[in-house]
Design an enzyme around this catalytic site. Structure first.
Site, PDB file in Angstrom:
ATOM      1  N   SER A 678       0.702  -1.277   0.121  1.00 39.90           N
ATOM      2  CA  SER A 678       0.059  -0.093  -0.074  1.00 39.90           C
ATOM      3  C   SER A 678       0.794   1.403  -0.016  1.00 39.90           C
ATOM      4  O   SER A 678       0.198   2.282  -0.002  1.00 39.90           O
ATOM      5  CB  SER A 678      -0.812   0.218   1.049  1.00 39.90           C
ATOM      6  N   LYS A 721      -6.300   3.577   9.048  1.00 45.61           N
ATOM      7  CA  LYS A 721      -5.205   4.593   8.319  1.00 45.61           C
ATOM      8  C   LYS A 721      -5.881   6.185   8.263  1.00 45.61           C
ATOM      9  O   LYS A 721      -5.066   6.866   8.441  1.00 45.61           O
ATOM     10  CB  LYS A 721      -5.033   4.184   6.948  1.00 45.61           C
TER      11      LYS A 721
END
Length: 776
Positions: A678, A721
């Site tokens: 990611s 996140k």
């Protein structure tokens, strides 16, 4: 003296047999060389050397595998049998020593020397030794009963000491090596002394055998006597109507079995075992094993069931009382209750609460049991590596017990408890078996209605049990086991949720445990927020509870010492009580940077921000990656690098940049391992920024996987996140287009403060993230 001394004669090697001088016996010969030797002997003087092989298993012995001293023998008869072997009658004549083997391929042929006997000079000593030997042999025959009295009579008539020693030696049950030792003794005195010693030992052994036999016989007679008396006692007790003793215990157990309301097959099994127990002596080891087994059958809940409290409102109140947030789990429990209310019959679901440590997985299972009004059982599977821990041991083993599942059911006392299998991801397997494979039957709603435990042996119904499992990392759970469970992911708490939990749950609990009252200690909201931001970094609230306990201890000390009558903790006084802040809050860059981009990461403790730095220096085109990166993250960097090379013109990057420069990508906090795809777009953005001189905007954070064509692929853990980005003070978050559906999971307060931009290509990322060129 023997007339012929040194001469060459054929040799017949014997297997598992030794011939003494004066012995007459039949031998069966089948080996080709031995047959050739016999045929030669029969044509000449009928004399042959008989020597024993050292190893019985060898078919073709060599010179070193035959004892050097044997017996010169005369072949009296020879008869060919139908199966091809030859039966010979031989008579031992004299001890002989093999001096050498001749070269003869058809048979063994040896040069021998006849050995002379060493006689005793003292005739009285000779007579005494002979008499002693005969006495000992006579006593041995009486004890052993394996040698006939005729043999004793024939031995008694022998007058020559050398012949006497050889005849007795041939009748003793000795090993070949011991017989060979006697054969090699040329001293008659030595032979007789050795035979007396052997006879003494044999007599002792036979005496001990006799004693043991008598003891066993007495024991058997005693057991039979006890049995007879016990049967008489039972008859007397029956006449008197006395129910004390073993018969009373058996009657009591039979009554309990009938009243236990067991299934038919279990009741039949229990009564059968009880009959065995009744017939077995109390002293028998098996007796206690059967009694233990019957006790287990009686103590297990076979039909007892607690009634579910099918009140959804009440259940919801209890779940909300015990836990804040965790909406998905609460919803799933309430759904189960609703269906149960409609159908009245439903197989227990198997839920797996997966999430980081400290988010309340174990305590949630306890709350589920309370809301359903069910019994609660918890077993920890952390470190379990033996399959028998789950399935139990068979009753043949000493100290056998049922497995943990059956033990848990006994503890619960009902067939429909909430059964918590804690830390299911921490099981291991070794040579004792794989416990996760044993759990496959337990956690399969189609199979667990007849769970088989090795100790209980009979099928046990687990279909009404509501199994709840907990795990930190579902990646370590074997696939077939994971497939049987319904995964409910519990993410970390937001800052607002933590603040609420600390205020409503943790602080009141710690105040009570530390003997304080609400009036004596007051913790302001800004103080709790400061503790969350600067003293804990976790997905759960375990450390937060520890910090609340520390505040209570500090307050208790102040109150007990009499310095103050009331303690108020504010944002300013937190540092005095807890010390210097342990963590930095807000990780965003202070100003726009060239070659530094902010990525978003997902860790076991929730989300975190990740700064990625790129440095371009003159060199030969190396790509250096540092910061303890995993293989997947390194590959993401390579993909970003290749994409930029392929689009250098459009990105306004020097096409030959990779030939003249070394590019170094570093991810700070170098001691912390990092992995995952990611960070792909973050690395690409930092690379483009470093190569073009354009700044990366300080308020922008990003997450997404990159392909070689510049496409942005979806990632996981968006909620965590986003919360880390919010905590760090970022304003704009770039996310993959495919992750737009996950935005609804993000708390409203976080969504309002952040600007989410969904992208599908790197060009869109660069438009948002990059600013103007920085002037040198």
């Amino acid at each position: 003296m023997v007339e012929k001394n040194n001469r060459i004669i054929p040799l017949l090697p014997l297997r598992g047999l030794l011939v003494f001088p004066t012995m007459v016996l039949h031998l069966d010969v089948g080996r080709e060389k031995s047959v050739n030797a016999l045929e030669k002997v029969m044509l000449e003087d009928h004399e042959i050397l008989l020597s024993t092989q050292k190893e019985i298993s060898i078919d073709e012995p060599g010179e070193d595998e035959i004892y050097p001293i044997g017996t010169l023998a005369k072949v009296k008869q020879m008869l060919k049998l139908p199966n091809g072997t030859i039966r010979v009658l031989v008579e031992g004549l004299h001890r002989a020593k093999i001096e050498r083997f001749t070269e003869n391929d058809e048979m063994f042929e040896v040069e021998i020397t006849l050995l002379d006997e060493e006689y005793m000079e003292n005739h009285l000593e000779e007579k005494a030794l002979m008499r002693n030997t005969l006495n000992q042999f006579e006593q041995y025959i009486k004890l052993s009963k394996k040698i006939s009295n005729e043999t004793l009579a024939s031995v008694t008539d022998i007058t020559e000491p050398e012949r006497l020693s050889d005849v007795i030696a041939s009748h003793l049950p000795l090993k070949i090596a011991e017989k060979q030792e006697l054969l090699e003794m040329t001293s008659v005195k030595g032979r007789l002394t050795k035979i007396i010693e052997i006879l003494n030992n044999e007599k002792e052994v036979l005496g001990l055998e006799k004693k043991i036999g008598q003891r066993v016989k007495k024991s058997m007679e005693k057991t039979q006597k006890e049995y007879y008396l016990r049967e008489q006692m039972k008859a007397i007790q029956k006449e008197l109507g006395d129910k004390e003793g073993r018969s009373g215990e058996v009657a009591s157990l039979r009554e309990k079995i009938i009243e236990a309301n067991m299934p038919e097959n279990i009741e039949a099994k229990a009564l059968k075992e009880l009959d065995r127990y009744e017939k077995m002596p109390a002293s028998s080891a098996e007796s206690s094993v059967i009694r233990n087994y019957i006790d287990w059958l009686l103590n297990l809940p076979w039909t007892r069931e607690t009634e579910d409290l099918l009140d959804i409102k009440h259940a919801e109140t209890i779940l909300n009382e015990d836990h804040y947030g965790l909406e998905k789990v609460k919803e799933r429990v309430l759904e189960y209750l609703a269906v149960q209310q409609l159908t009245k019959e439903l197989k227990g679901p198997i839920l797996c609460l997966a999430g980081p440590p400290g988010v309340g997985k174990t305590s949630l299972a306890r709350s589920i049991a309370r809301s359903l009004n069910r019994e609660f059982v918890r077993i920890s599977l952390g470190g379990v590596r033996d399959e028998a821990e789950i399935r139990g041991h068979r009753r043949t083993y000493v100290g056998a017990m049922p497995g943990r599942v059956i033990q848990g059911m006994k503890k619960a006392g009902s067939i429909n408890p909430v059964f918590l299998l804690d830390e299911i991801d921490k099981m291991a397997s070794d040579f004792r078996g794989d416990p996760s494979a044993a759990l496959l039957e337990v956690l399969d709603p189609e199979q667990n209605n007849s769970f088989s435990d090795h100790f209980v042996e009979e099928p046990y119904n687990l279909s009404k049990v509501m199994f709840v499992t907990t795990a930190n990392n579902i990646g370590t759970i074997p696939g077939p086991l994971l497939d049987r469970m319904e995964i409910i992911s519990i993410p970390g708490y937001t800052e607002i949720e933590k603040q609420h939990i600390a205020k409503e749950y943790l602080l009141p609990k710690q105040v009570k445990e530390h003997g304080l009252t609400k009036g004596k200690l007051q913790v302001k909201d800004e103080a709790i927020l400061k503790v969350i931001r600067y003293y804990t970094r976790e997905a759960g609230v375990r450390n937060l509870e520890r910090q609340m306990a520390t505040l209570c201890r500090k307050a208790a000390k102040v109150l007990v010492s009499g310095d103050k009558k009331r303690v108020v903790v504010t944002g300013k006084t937190v540092e005095e009580m807890l010390g210097k802040p342990r963590f930095r809050y807000g990780m965003a860059e202070v100003e726009d940077q060239v070659g530094a981009a902010t990525g978003l990461a997902y860790t076991t403790a929730g989300g975190d921000t990740l700064s990625i730095e790129v440095s371009v220096v003159p060199g030969k085109g190396s790509l250096i990656l540092t910061g303890k990166l995993g293989d997947v993250m390194k590959e993401s960097a390579q993909a970003a690098f290749s994409y930029i090379r392929s689009r250098s013109t459009e990105l306004e990057v020097d096409p030959s940049f990779h030939e003249k420069n070394d590019i170094h990508i570093h991810v700070p906090e170098g001691a912390t391992p990092k992995d995952g795809p990611s960070a792909g777009i973050t690395m690409a953005t930092a690379l483009v920024s470093a190569l073009t001189g354009r700044v990366v905007k300080k308020e922008v954070g990003m997450t997404g996987e990159i392909t070689l064509r510049g496409r942005v692929l979806p990632i996981g853990g968006l909620k965590e996140k986003s919360m880390s980005a919010h905590r760090a003070g970022l304003k704009t978050i770039i996310i993959p287009k495919d992750n737009e559906k996950d935005l609804e999971d993000i708390p409203q307060s976080v969504r309002e403060d952040l600007n989410f931009i969904a992208v599908s290509h790197l060009d869109e990322v660069l438009k948002v993230a990059l600013g103007e060129k920085k002037q040198k």
